[in-house]
Scaffold this active site. Structure first.
Site, PDB file in Angstrom:
ATOM      1  N   CYS A  79       0.784  -1.058  -0.009  1.00 57.34           N
ATOM      2  CA  CYS A  79       0.022   0.011   0.102  1.00 57.34           C
ATOM      3  C   CYS A  79       0.914   1.114  -0.135  1.00 57.34           C
ATOM      4  CB  CYS A  79      -0.906  -0.063   1.230  1.00 57.34           C
ATOM      5  SG  CYS A  79      -1.985   1.430   1.212  1.00 57.34           S
ATOM      6  N   CYS A 118       0.217   4.768   7.077  1.00 57.51           N
ATOM      7  CA  CYS A 118      -0.455   4.635   8.240  1.00 57.51           C
ATOM      8  C   CYS A 118       0.740   3.921   9.118  1.00 57.51           C
ATOM      9  CB  CYS A 118      -1.642   3.763   8.147  1.00 57.51           C
ATOM     10  SG  CYS A 118      -2.730   4.525   7.124  1.00 57.51           S
ATOM     11  N   CYS A 120       0.410   0.314  10.426  1.00 59.68           N
ATOM     12  CA  CYS A 120       0.162  -0.677   9.685  1.00 59.68           C
ATOM     13  C   CYS A 120       1.059  -1.518   8.765  1.00 59.68           C
ATOM     14  CB  CYS A 120      -0.945   0.043   8.176  1.00 59.68           C
ATOM     15  SG  CYS A 120      -1.574  -1.475   7.349  1.00 59.68           S
ATOM     16  N   CYS A 177     -16.637  -9.064   5.465  1.00 62.07           N
ATOM     17  CA  CYS A 177     -15.736  -7.910   4.962  1.00 62.07           C
ATOM     18  C   CYS A 177     -14.718  -8.291   4.329  1.00 62.07           C
ATOM     19  CB  CYS A 177     -15.695  -7.128   6.385  1.00 62.07           C
ATOM     20  SG  CYS A 177     -14.731  -5.638   5.951  1.00 62.07           S
ATOM     21  N   CYS A 207     -19.335  -6.479   3.343  1.00 57.18           N
ATOM     22  CA  CYS A 207     -18.792  -4.975   3.614  1.00 57.18           C
ATOM     23  C   CYS A 207     -17.360  -5.142   2.883  1.00 57.18           C
ATOM     24  CB  CYS A 207     -18.622  -5.158   5.073  1.00 57.18           C
ATOM     25  SG  CYS A 207     -17.668  -4.109   5.758  1.00 57.18           S
ATOM     26  N   CYS A 231     -19.708   1.965   8.563  1.00 59.52           N
ATOM     27  CA  CYS A 231     -18.892   1.119   9.597  1.00 59.52           C
ATOM     28  C   CYS A 231     -17.517   1.975   9.852  1.00 59.52           C
ATOM     29  CB  CYS A 231     -18.537  -0.169   9.099  1.00 59.52           C
ATOM     30  SG  CYS A 231     -17.342  -0.924  10.370  1.00 59.52           S
TER      31      CYS A 231
HETATM   32  S1  SF4 Z   1      -4.235   0.838   7.075  1.00 64.90           S
HETATM   33 FE1  SF4 Z   1      -2.627   0.049   5.780  1.00 64.90          FE
HETATM   34  S2  SF4 Z   1      -3.581  -0.691   3.892  1.00 64.90           S
HETATM   35 FE2  SF4 Z   1      -4.742   0.708   4.763  1.00 64.90          FE
HETATM   36  S3  SF4 Z   1      -4.492   2.728   3.765  1.00 64.90           S
HETATM   37 FE3  SF4 Z   1      -3.343   2.633   5.795  1.00 64.90          FE
HETATM   38  S4  SF4 Z   1      -1.480   1.793   4.913  1.00 64.90           S
HETATM   39 FE4  SF4 Z   1      -2.731   1.189   3.433  1.00 64.90          FE
END
Ligand code: SF4
Length: 325
Positions: free
Chosen positions: A54, A58, A61, A98, A130, A190
């Site tokens: 991704c 975040c 993550c 989901c 979901c 959600c």
């Molecule tokens: S939580 Fe993880 S998968 Fe979702 S947008 Fe952020 S970095 Fe990407």
């Protein structure tokens, strides 16, 4: 009957959040009974249909491409494989399925068409379907709705003030914009967050305040405890205590009486007694399966035992709606 309000002030929510814990739990349990059957808990299954790689940052993550974690990256799963997993989840007692994809946002491409097919397939099985796919335009939300999407997950994660400490590749308004697009398409919302990200108590109150003052409350509010993953910037964060989870769940329950409050990530570290406290405080949904996207979750057998010990019943799909599974 407790009034459903969207005009909560931050001070009012803070006063609830700060109540002595037994008083808070008692109040939450009382409100819970007005709108929900306290003997019922919904079982949801979450499947990562596209993992890792991704572009977002975040801090919690393991799927962000920029962090070096042990997550096995895979591109979008084949539609049939996902439908098969949904069928297995249904036979194990899940009523909501989901599907999560590690995307920044949905793009109008073949992968999105495949997700629409997944949505159609799972919807045809009589499950609440979901998705959590990142940011979404109004048109894309409508396409998902037309394919049979029941709910869309898009977490606020933390307060607006703390957001920039956790994510810099998008902002809070982007988040709220997607929630608005989901609402406009008449899809169930959600949205919740994570505690243990280094936020202070005011941030927790702030996030709950944003959720409880949306034009309509989210139908579902996941409350997650950070599961720190090696290789992410938050790998050394301290574990949150069960009392912090109880406080979040109980406050969410009191200010959003009708929402399904989901005890989500972090449950794997809780024993039966701790989970029971969360149910007492108004949580009425859990995720089943040994993985929550990429982090560990209790085994299905352990959850069966949990339901037996606490004499809980799984909630039916589409409860309160016309359709019955
Ligand atoms: S939580 Fe993880 S998968 Fe979702 S947008 Fe952020 S970095 Fe990407």
């Amino acid at each position: 009957m407790t009034e459903i309000r969207n005009n909560w002030t931050r001070e009012e929510i803070k006063a609830i959040f700060d109540m002595p814990i037994m008083e808070l739990m008692y109040k939450a349990a009382t409100v819970h009974r007005e709108y929900n059957d306290p003997t019922e808990v919904q079982v949801c299954t979450l499947l990562s249909v596209k993992t890792g790689g991704c572009p977002e940052d975040c801090a919690y993550c393991p799927q962000a491409a920029r962090y070096h974690t042990e997550v096995k990256v895979h591109k979008l799963l084949p539609v049939q494989e996902v439908i098969q997993k949904a069928a297995e989840a249904k036979s194990a007692g899940s009523t909501r399925f989901c599907m999560g994809a590690a995307w920044r946002e949905v793009r109008d491409n073949k992968d999105f068409d495949k997700v629409l097919d997944m949505v159609k397939g799972v919807n045809n099985m009589g499950m609440e379907v979901c998705c959590t796919l990142g940011m979404l335009s109004e048109e894309q939300a409508q396409k998902l709705k037309d394919a049979g999407l029941y709910a869309y997950n898009h977490n606020l994660d933390t307060s607006e003030e703390h957001y920039n400490e956790i994510i810099t590749t998008r902002n809070y308004d982007d988040r709220l914009g997607t929630l608005d697009n989901v609402r406009k398409a008449d899809i169930s919302v959600c949205s919740g967050g994570i505690i243990g990200l280094g936020e202070n108590l005011d941030d927790r109150v702030g996030m709950l305040h944003t959720l409880a003052t949306l034009p309509s409350h989210p139908e579902s509010v996941p409350v997650n405890a950070l599961v720190p993953v090696e290789g992410t910037p938050l790998e050394d964060q301290e574990r949150v205590s069960v009392w912090e989870m109880v406080r979040m769940i109980a406050t969410a329950r009191i200010i959003m009486p009708k929402a399904m409050v989901r005890l989500s990530a972090g449950r794997v570290r809780m024993n039966t007694e701790e989970q029971a406290l969360c149910f007492m405080a108004g949580a009425n949904s859990i995720f089943a399966g040994d993985k929550l996207l990429t982090t560990p979750n209790p085994e299905v057998d352990m959850d069966k035992q949990l339901f037996q010990t606490l004499n809980l019943k799984p909630r039916k799909a589409f409860k309160g709606q016309e359709i019955e599974a």
